[in-house]
Design a protein around this motif. Sequence first.
Motif, PDB file in Angstrom:
ATOM      1  N   ASN A  41       0.822  17.289   0.573  1.00  0.00           N
ATOM      2  CA  ASN A  41       1.057  18.165  -0.570  1.00  0.00           C
ATOM      3  C   ASN A  41       2.560  18.202  -0.862  1.00  0.00           C
ATOM      4  OD1 ASN A  41      -1.695  18.769  -1.008  1.00  0.00           O
ATOM      5  ND2 ASN A  41      -1.638  20.245   0.675  1.00  0.00           N
ATOM      6  N   ARG A  98       0.818  -1.219   0.000  1.00  0.00           N
ATOM      7  CA  ARG A  98       0.000   0.000   0.000  1.00  0.00           C
ATOM      8  C   ARG A  98       0.850   1.266   0.000  1.00  0.00           C
ATOM      9  NH1 ARG A  98      -4.903   1.489   4.202  1.00  0.00           N
ATOM     10  NH2 ARG A  98      -4.859   3.753   3.921  1.00  0.00           N
ATOM     11  N   GLU A 106       1.661   6.387  -7.184  1.00  0.00           N
ATOM     12  CA  GLU A 106       0.490   7.089  -7.723  1.00  0.00           C
ATOM     13  C   GLU A 106       0.488   8.571  -7.379  1.00  0.00           C
ATOM     14  OE1 GLU A 106      -2.779   4.842  -6.225  1.00  0.00           O
ATOM     15  OE2 GLU A 106      -2.241   3.042  -7.364  1.00  0.00           O
ATOM     16  N   GLY A 107       1.462   9.010  -6.579  1.00  0.00           N
ATOM     17  CA  GLY A 107       1.608  10.429  -6.288  1.00  0.00           C
ATOM     18  C   GLY A 107       0.503  11.015  -5.436  1.00  0.00           C
ATOM     19  N   LEU A 108      -0.019  10.233  -4.482  1.00  0.00           N
ATOM     20  CA  LEU A 108      -1.073  10.754  -3.615  1.00  0.00           C
ATOM     21  C   LEU A 108      -0.567  11.970  -2.847  1.00  0.00           C
ATOM     22  CD1 LEU A 108      -2.781   7.565  -2.144  1.00  0.00           C
ATOM     23  CD2 LEU A 108      -3.187   8.735  -4.316  1.00  0.00           C
ATOM     24  N   ARG A 109      -1.436  12.955  -2.684  1.00  0.00           N
ATOM     25  CA  ARG A 109      -1.035  14.179  -1.987  1.00  0.00           C
ATOM     26  C   ARG A 109      -0.748  13.920  -0.511  1.00  0.00           C
ATOM     27  NH1 ARG A 109      -1.625  18.961  -4.596  1.00  0.00           N
ATOM     28  NH2 ARG A 109      -2.630  18.903  -6.639  1.00  0.00           N
ATOM     29  N   PHE A 110      -1.436  12.945   0.061  1.00  0.00           N
ATOM     30  CA  PHE A 110      -1.115  12.524   1.426  1.00  0.00           C
ATOM     31  C   PHE A 110      -0.675  11.071   1.369  1.00  0.00           C
ATOM     32  CE2 PHE A 110      -2.192  10.327   5.356  1.00  0.00           C
ATOM     33  CZ  PHE A 110      -1.488  11.095   6.274  1.00  0.00           C
ATOM     34  N   ARG A 111       0.539  10.828   1.787  1.00  0.00           N
ATOM     35  CA  ARG A 111       1.058   9.466   1.814  1.00  0.00           C
ATOM     36  C   ARG A 111       2.070   9.358   2.944  1.00  0.00           C
ATOM     37  NH1 ARG A 111       3.181  11.919  -2.949  1.00  0.00           N
ATOM     38  NH2 ARG A 111       5.460  12.145  -2.930  1.00  0.00           N
ATOM     39  N   TRP A 122       2.534   1.874  -3.393  1.00  0.00           N
ATOM     40  CA  TRP A 122       1.649   2.364  -4.446  1.00  0.00           C
ATOM     41  C   TRP A 122       1.179   3.786  -4.182  1.00  0.00           C
ATOM     42  CZ3 TRP A 122       1.976   0.367  -8.909  1.00  0.00           C
ATOM     43  CH2 TRP A 122       2.264  -0.993  -9.061  1.00  0.00           C
ATOM     44  N   GLU A 123       1.068   4.194  -2.918  1.00  0.00           N
ATOM     45  CA  GLU A 123       0.724   5.584  -2.623  1.00  0.00           C
ATOM     46  C   GLU A 123       1.780   6.528  -3.190  1.00  0.00           C
ATOM     47  OE1 GLU A 123      -1.823   5.053   1.553  1.00  0.00           O
ATOM     48  OE2 GLU A 123       0.215   5.857   1.587  1.00  0.00           O
ATOM     49  N   LYS A 124       3.049   6.132  -3.084  1.00  0.00           N
ATOM     50  CA  LYS A 124       4.130   6.946  -3.644  1.00  0.00           C
ATOM     51  C   LYS A 124       4.091   6.926  -5.168  1.00  0.00           C
ATOM     52  CE  LYS A 124       8.133   8.919  -4.452  1.00  0.00           C
ATOM     53  NZ  LYS A 124       8.301  10.385  -4.396  1.00  0.00           N
ATOM     54  N   GLN A 151       5.849  11.225   6.253  1.00  0.00           N
ATOM     55  CA  GLN A 151       4.659  11.427   5.438  1.00  0.00           C
ATOM     56  C   GLN A 151       4.791  12.690   4.607  1.00  0.00           C
ATOM     57  OE1 GLN A 151       1.781  11.382   8.621  1.00  0.00           O
ATOM     58  NE2 GLN A 151       1.549  13.604   8.607  1.00  0.00           N
TER      59      GLN A 151
END
Length: 287
Positions: A122, A81, A88-93, A84-86, A119
């Motif tokens: 943005n 998880r 996909e470039g999630l603003r909060f990860r 994949w957050e990194k 973490q």
Amino acid sequence: MATDTDAGATAFEDVPTRPAGYAQTASKMHAFNRYEIKYLVDELRVPELRAELARHMDTDPYSPHGGYPVTSVYYDTADLRFYWEKIEGLRFRRKLRVRLYGAPEACTDETPVQIEIKQRVNRVTQKRRIELPYAVALNWLDHRIEPDCAPAQQGFVNEVSTLVQNLDLRPVATTGYLREAFIGRDADLGLRVTIDHKVHGRDRDFRFDSGAENRFIIPPKLAVVEVKANQRVPYWITDLLARTDMSVVRISKYCQSVQAFGLAPRSTLGAPELAMPDPLVRSGDHQ
């Protein structure tokens, strides 16, 4: 500049006015916000870069020529998880890791290590961490035995325990490198620049002192330069980086390790110069 964290501990920006590296002992609970920009540089250009940085910055007193060892074990879910957050470039990860400063082969159950949540909100990087003996850290993260802590640290301990238990986190990859560090002075006190050499990792035998073989996860001809600032990056830094032909990269050492060992497909957004040949190059003595 101090603020209050949710954990009730004192938070402060990473203004390195005291020794860092091996012996950073700012507090048992440490938190800060900052901006981070990463670059790649050919190792042949590092002497020029090092000399220019030394004109404007102080060398971290715990950063010998060639760097000090930094080793981290990253925890993730079975389906990766945090990886994949990194990607996909999630603003909060965020990600959870255990970090050792110093030679991994010298690590014992009593050696201090950092348990850290890093973490991204943005464009701002936030870090919170607590220092514990290595055996206590492993009992906590691997066997779910919470450590004793001060009241000011309990909020952070609860957060880590909730992450580990609810997401069933487990060690996934190790990264390591030799780090040189420079700290700002005068008007640039909030500035920190690091140069990471011989970036390597492994996907098994996660104890720091296991003596297991590591492999390069970034071509050894390249070093990773990180510019870390609380508010602004000085003009002389941006000018220097342009003159030394450094390129900004979206790079995560953890993601590089995951991809290098085939735990997940290589991201199409990754820089092509970071791709390692198959089989992976051995990292030799840098374990």
